[in-house]
Scaffold this motif. Structure first.
Motif, PDB file in Angstrom:
ATOM      1  N   TYR A 156       1.422  -6.225  -7.010  1.00  0.00           N
ATOM      2  CA  TYR A 156       1.024  -7.508  -6.418  1.00  0.00           C
ATOM      3  C   TYR A 156       2.074  -8.538  -6.796  1.00  0.00           C
ATOM      4  N   VAL A 157       2.931  -8.902  -5.848  1.00  0.00           N
ATOM      5  CA  VAL A 157       4.043  -9.809  -6.094  1.00  0.00           C
ATOM      6  C   VAL A 157       3.990 -10.952  -5.096  1.00  0.00           C
ATOM      7  N   ASP A 158       3.955 -12.184  -5.600  1.00  0.00           N
ATOM      8  CA  ASP A 158       3.947 -13.385  -4.746  1.00  0.00           C
ATOM      9  C   ASP A 158       2.826 -13.341  -3.716  1.00  0.00           C
ATOM     10  N   GLY A 159       1.654 -12.859  -4.164  1.00  0.00           N
ATOM     11  CA  GLY A 159       0.496 -12.852  -3.279  1.00  0.00           C
ATOM     12  C   GLY A 159       0.458 -11.747  -2.256  1.00  0.00           C
ATOM     13  N   GLU A 160       1.376 -10.781  -2.372  1.00  0.00           N
ATOM     14  CA  GLU A 160       1.433  -9.676  -1.422  1.00  0.00           C
ATOM     15  C   GLU A 160       1.260  -8.348  -2.152  1.00  0.00           C
ATOM     16  N   TYR A 161       0.488  -7.448  -1.539  1.00  0.00           N
ATOM     17  CA  TYR A 161       0.328  -6.102  -2.086  1.00  0.00           C
ATOM     18  C   TYR A 161       1.529  -5.247  -1.695  1.00  0.00           C
ATOM     19  N   ILE A 162       1.974  -4.407  -2.640  1.00  0.00           N
ATOM     20  CA  ILE A 162       3.112  -3.523  -2.401  1.00  0.00           C
ATOM     21  C   ILE A 162       2.673  -2.093  -2.700  1.00  0.00           C
ATOM     22  N   LEU A 163       2.916  -1.179  -1.762  1.00  0.00           N
ATOM     23  CA  LEU A 163       2.564   0.223  -1.943  1.00  0.00           C
ATOM     24  C   LEU A 163       3.656   0.937  -2.721  1.00  0.00           C
ATOM     25  N   ASN A 164       3.253   1.660  -3.727  1.00  0.00           N
ATOM     26  CA  ASN A 164       4.163   2.432  -4.577  1.00  0.00           C
ATOM     27  C   ASN A 164       5.390   1.613  -4.996  1.00  0.00           C
ATOM     28  N   PRO A 165       5.175   0.509  -5.749  1.00  0.00           N
ATOM     29  CA  PRO A 165       6.284  -0.363  -6.141  1.00  0.00           C
ATOM     30  C   PRO A 165       7.196   0.305  -7.160  1.00  0.00           C
ATOM     31  N   THR A 166       8.425  -0.195  -7.264  1.00  0.00           N
ATOM     32  CA  THR A 166       9.359   0.278  -8.290  1.00  0.00           C
ATOM     33  C   THR A 166       8.975  -0.350  -9.636  1.00  0.00           C
ATOM     34  N   ASN A 167       9.591   0.158 -10.696  1.00  0.00           N
ATOM     35  CA  ASN A 167       9.319  -0.404 -12.024  1.00  0.00           C
ATOM     36  C   ASN A 167       9.701  -1.882 -12.088  1.00  0.00           C
ATOM     37  N   GLU A 168      10.792  -2.250 -11.420  1.00  0.00           N
ATOM     38  CA  GLU A 168      11.228  -3.650 -11.420  1.00  0.00           C
ATOM     39  C   GLU A 168      10.208  -4.533 -10.711  1.00  0.00           C
ATOM     40  N   GLN A 169       9.632  -4.042  -9.614  1.00  0.00           N
ATOM     41  CA  GLN A 169       8.629  -4.819  -8.891  1.00  0.00           C
ATOM     42  C   GLN A 169       7.346  -4.960  -9.702  1.00  0.00           C
ATOM     43  N   ILE A 170       6.994  -3.930 -10.451  1.00  0.00           N
ATOM     44  CA  ILE A 170       5.808  -4.007 -11.293  1.00  0.00           C
ATOM     45  C   ILE A 170       6.004  -5.040 -12.397  1.00  0.00           C
ATOM     46  N   LYS A 171       7.184  -5.048 -13.021  1.00  0.00           N
ATOM     47  CA  LYS A 171       7.458  -6.016 -14.085  1.00  0.00           C
ATOM     48  C   LYS A 171       7.463  -7.442 -13.551  1.00  0.00           C
ATOM     49  N   ALA A 172       7.957  -7.601 -12.323  1.00  0.00           N
ATOM     50  CA  ALA A 172       8.030  -8.939 -11.737  1.00  0.00           C
ATOM     51  C   ALA A 172       6.680  -9.408 -11.201  1.00  0.00           C
ATOM     52  N   GLY A 173       5.761  -8.474 -10.964  1.00  0.00           N
ATOM     53  CA  GLY A 173       4.479  -8.818 -10.360  1.00  0.00           C
ATOM     54  C   GLY A 173       3.371  -9.011 -11.361  1.00  0.00           C
ATOM     55  N   ASP A 174       2.132  -9.062 -10.842  1.00  0.00           N
ATOM     56  CA  ASP A 174       0.952  -9.345 -11.660  1.00  0.00           C
ATOM     57  C   ASP A 174      -0.013  -8.174 -11.749  1.00  0.00           C
ATOM     58  N   LEU A 175       0.346  -7.020 -11.172  1.00  0.00           N
ATOM     59  CA  LEU A 175      -0.623  -5.924 -11.104  1.00  0.00           C
ATOM     60  C   LEU A 175       0.068  -4.580 -11.033  1.00  0.00           C
ATOM     61  N   GLU A 176      -0.516  -3.605 -11.713  1.00  0.00           N
ATOM     62  CA  GLU A 176      -0.196  -2.187 -11.507  1.00  0.00           C
ATOM     63  C   GLU A 176      -1.530  -1.461 -11.410  1.00  0.00           C
ATOM     64  N   LEU A 177      -1.840  -0.965 -10.236  1.00  0.00           N
ATOM     65  CA  LEU A 177      -3.134  -0.338  -9.993  1.00  0.00           C
ATOM     66  C   LEU A 177      -2.928   1.020  -9.341  1.00  0.00           C
ATOM     67  N   VAL A 178      -3.629   2.037  -9.853  1.00  0.00           N
ATOM     68  CA  VAL A 178      -3.575   3.392  -9.306  1.00  0.00           C
ATOM     69  C   VAL A 178      -4.964   3.765  -8.798  1.00  0.00           C
ATOM     70  N   VAL A 179      -5.008   4.256  -7.589  1.00  0.00           N
ATOM     71  CA  VAL A 179      -6.278   4.640  -6.965  1.00  0.00           C
ATOM     72  C   VAL A 179      -6.162   6.064  -6.458  1.00  0.00           C
ATOM     73  N   ALA A 180      -7.234   6.845  -6.673  1.00  0.00           N
ATOM     74  CA  ALA A 180      -7.372   8.160  -6.048  1.00  0.00           C
ATOM     75  C   ALA A 180      -8.633   8.129  -5.196  1.00  0.00           C
ATOM     76  N   ALA A 181      -8.549   8.676  -3.986  1.00  0.00           N
ATOM     77  CA  ALA A 181      -9.689   8.573  -3.075  1.00  0.00           C
ATOM     78  C   ALA A 181      -9.664   9.692  -2.063  1.00  0.00           C
ATOM     79  N   THR A 182     -10.840  10.052  -1.599  1.00  0.00           N
ATOM     80  CA  THR A 182     -10.947  10.919  -0.425  1.00  0.00           C
ATOM     81  C   THR A 182     -10.780  10.031   0.805  1.00  0.00           C
ATOM     82  N   GLY A 183     -10.883  10.640   1.967  1.00  0.00           N
ATOM     83  CA  GLY A 183     -10.796   9.826   3.172  1.00  0.00           C
ATOM     84  C   GLY A 183     -11.943   8.846   3.292  1.00  0.00           C
TER      85      GLY A 183
END
Length: 785
Positions: A156-183
């Motif tokens: 989550y960087v500058d109010g936008e969600y990012i799919l599979n962010p890099t380590n640099e984007q995670i450090k610069a952002g406010d969130l690291e979230l992992v989800v596992a789900a069925t359909g």
């Protein structure tokens, strides 16, 4: 030769490829998953038979990172991958948790899921790829698996969600979230956030679920090409009669036991009821006895769950939103740098905080190379905490996972290294457990760090939420007990401050939950966290302003990078001498930031003074403390500012005549000196006589002013001669002629200006302070202006 099947999708702006049939063909299912240049191999094998008498599901997941994947050779003596690292353990749990509930009840065949990282590009993290590969391998293996699942990481960087962010984007952002789900539904959530709102967190889960569906569709596409024939499951026996028999025999006993609020008494009554039910099947076949044991657990679950859904009555008499009594105290242990005893109902944790210096940081060797961590949280769960006898030793997977969850909850509120340059270790020892000891660790860890003087942004509390779901009816439970965890459908832990969520972890025992249920759980958890924070504030509402007397002090300052080598010295000689002499620890980085630490402030002061003496320039006219390091006939050399030497000429020791330097000074003697002069070569001339040796105050120069020499002022020099001629007779206040000798001469010297004040007439045999050695530099003897 190879019957290879492949599917690819564009996933988060990159290509995700799943391939089978080329590698590990003897496994029941094997997937080579590629994202960017990161490649993970996952192989699944399953036993064809079940061991006699086995009544549990032996699923084992192993995740391993090959150092060759990143072009590295493992460190250490053996130079090969050995026991699982903390990260490998955590990722193994990350894979295990969402797939375990998707195997059918009664399936007890042993299964191995082995994921190995074969290539790592430094950008696409292999853990998400391993989760997708494991799901795909199980789906095509033929084993009874009610998947597939997808997995995704969200930033989550500058109010936008990012799919599979890099380590640099995670450090610069406010969130690291992992989800596992069925359909259809979310199965697992793991996260660390910088105090985000419930709305932002729920939005991140929904964003991740959409990406999970894309991965699920890719796995289904591959399975349609390469899936093996599904295993035939043995038909389940009809146990209705046995269940009715047990309900009549011990149903009332179980219901009565679950109305007892004390855990020990309740456990005793339940064990009596179970023994009674077991005795009723003593003459039955072993398989029937095992089935009866399972039926008793189902009966317990039905009684507890029914009471909650019917009238909201829980095991210990609380309603669905009520929190158990909380008692918190700080400074529980007198010698620890910070400590807290946190008790919530029958769950209790002793948390201690220890502060250390930079050399206490944890060194981590992984695919990305060496890194250092200055915050550690270690969680211990001894068997006595649940009144049992069991293994006591190195932490298991569960302890590592619970410790990391608490770490994620507290990490976002820590000060930066510049604000608080300490290494921090929080230790949580669970002394009682009946529901969510990891959240007790969060609360106790927060209090212990505040007690130690760690300037947290805000206190952190945590709560465990449960769920009872029957059809469309559900109840969300705050602060669940251990039995409610075992008999319920969800374990949902939320931690955070008054400003927002710092971590969220969810595990589901059913086929997922809806957004509606998750929102209800988040809102109810927010109320619970606020209540717990209020109870914690009764013990300590803000961080202490002073560190413990037993904690090390760290002073930081910066020097010019060009001076670093002067502090370190050749081969580290100087810095080792500073440490050995003062007793303080000294750390210096490549930017010139120096950290000096010790529990004794005097040692810190001595080391800082020494270092500054090495790098600072002496100032003319300033008074310094010094030490006599060498005596010579014409004075004494004094070390000052830690690493500089200067000369106190014999004439500058006292106002009266000093015949012999050793009569006044001794080597090692502490003195106070004033800098008189620094020549262009850096030589320093010092004086003791103009400084009060007791107070260090400057004194007025008490020597009489010197008279001008006879003969008056000297006129200006005349021009030099070409080379011959002798000295001419002295003229009126000057010299005529020139020096003889080859190459130097002149018509004569002109008049010189007056000599400086304070110079006494020249005596026979030398100046008034005694003869100066012929080898003494002119600026040290006092004979020249």
């Amino acid at each position: 030769m190879f019957d290879t099947k492949t599917t690819s999708i564009q996933w988060g702006g990159k290509t995700l490829t799943l391939e089978t049939g080329r590698v590990a063909r003897q496994a029941d299912g094997a997937i080579l998953a590629t994202l960017g240049e990161t490649v993970v191999l996952c192989a699944v094998t399953a036993a064809r038979s079940v061991k006699e008498g086995q009544d549990f599901f032996p699923l084992t997941v192993h995740y391993q990172e090959k150092y060759s994947a990143a072009g590295r050779i493992p460190g250490g003596f053996f130079k090969r991958e050995r026991g699982a690292t903390e990260k490998e353990t955590l990722v193994s749990r990350l894979i295990d948790r969402p797939i375990r509930p998707l195997f059918p009840e009664g399936f007890y065949n042993e299964i191995n899921v082995i994921c190995q990282v074969l290539s790592y590009d430094g950008e696409n993290e292999p853990d998400i790829l391993a989760m997708v590969a494991a799901s795909a391998a199980l789906t095509i293996s033929g084993v009874p698996f009610m998947g597939p699942i997808g997995a995704a990481r969200v930033g989550y960087v500058d109010g936008e969600y990012i799919l599979n962010p890099t380590n640099e984007q995670i450090k610069a952002g406010d969130l690291e979230l992992v989800v596992a789900a069925t359909g259809a539904a979310v199965m697992m959530v793991e996260s660390e956030a910088k105090e985000l709102s419930e709305e932002v967190m729920l939005g991140a889960v929904q964003f991740a679920h959409k990406a999970c569906r894309e991965a699920v569709n890719a796995i289904i596409d591959l399975a349609e090409q390469a899936a093996k024939d599904p295993w035939e499951m043995a038909p389940q026996a009809d146990l209705t009669a046995a269940k009715d028999k047990l309900k009549k025999l011990i149903g009332k006993d179980i219901a009565a036991a679950y109305k007892v609020t004390d855990k020990s008494k309740r456990s005793g009554l339940l064990n009596e009821a179970r023994a009674k039910g077991k005795a009723a099947f003593a003459d039955a076949a072993p398989q029937d006895q095992m089935a009866a044991g399972k039926l008793m657990k189902k009966l317990e679950a039905e009684i507890v769950r029914g009471a909650i859904l019917k009238d909201g009555t829980r095991i210990d008499g609380r309603n669905t939103k009520q929190i158990r009594p909380i008692e918190a105290m700080v400074h529980f242990l007198p010698r620890a740098h910070g400590s807290a005893l946190f008790t919530r109902g029958e769950t209790q944790a002793i948390c201690t905080t220890t502060l250390g210096t930079k050399d206490a940081e944890q060194m981590i060797d992984g695919l990305t190379g060496l890194s250092y961590e200055n915050f550690m949280l270690h969680y211990n769960f001894p068997p006595y905490s649940v009144g049992e006898v069991g293994r006591f030793g190195a932490p298991g997977r569960r302890e590592v996972g619970h410790g990391k969850l608490a770490w994620r909850a507290l990490h976002p509120v820590l000060p930066s290294k510049d604000e608080f340059p300490y290494t921090i270790r929080v230790l949580s020892d669970i002394t009682e457990s009946n529901g969510s000891s990891s959240m007790a660790t969060v609360c106790g860890g927060s209090l212990s760090m505040m007690d130690a003087g760690v300037p947290l942004k805000r206190p952190v509390s945590g709560i465990a939420m449960g769920l009872i779901l029957e059809g469309k009816n559900y109840a969300v439970l705050s602060d669940i007990l251990g039995d409610e965890d075992h008999l319920g459908d969800m374990d949902f832990k939320v931690a955070g401050t008054e400003a927002g969520i710092t971590t969220m972890q969810m595990d589901i025992k059913i086929a997922g939950i809806t957004d509606e249920i998750m929102k209800a759980a988040l809102d109810q958890a927010k109320e619970g966290r606020a209540h717990i924070l209020a109870e914690m504030s009764k013990a300590l509402s803000s961080t202490r302003t002073e560190l413990s007397a037993h904690a090390p002090r760290i002073e930081s300052f910066s020097i010019d990078k060009s001076k670093i080598r002067e502090v370190i010295g050749t081969g580290g000689k100087v810095i080792r001498e500073i440490v050995a002499t003062t007793g303080a620890k000294v750390d210096i980085d490549d930017e010139g930031v120096i950290k000096v630490s010790s529990s004794d402030p005097a040692q810190i002061e001595a080391a800082i003074k020494w270092i500054k003496g090495l790098v600072e320039e002496a100032e003319v006219g300033k008074v310094y403390d010094g030490k006599v390091v060498n005596l010579v006939d014409f004075g004494a050399f004094v070390n000052f500012m830690g690493g500089k030497d200067g000369l106190v000429h014999v004439s500058e020791i006292k106002n009266e005549r000093v015949e012999k330097v050793s009569d006044v000074l001794k080597e090692g003697q502490e003195v106070k000196v004033k800098v008189l002069e620094i020549d262009p070569r850096g030589k320093v001339r010092l004086s003791m006589r103009v400084v009060d040796q007791e107070t260090g105050a400057e004194l007025e120069d008490s020597r009489p002013a010197r008279e001008p020499r006879e003969g008056g002022d000297r006129g200006p020099r005349g021009p030099r001669r070409d080379g011959d001629g002798g000295r001419g007779p002295r003229g009126d206040g000057g010299r005529e002629g020139g020096r003889g000798g080859e190459g130097r001469g002149g018509e004569g010297r002109g008049d010189r200006g007056p000599r400086r004040e304070g110079r006494a007439p020249k005596r026979e045999g030398g100046n008034e302070d005694g003869p100066a050695p012929e080898f003494a530099p002119a600026f040290l003897t006092g004979d020249r202006d």
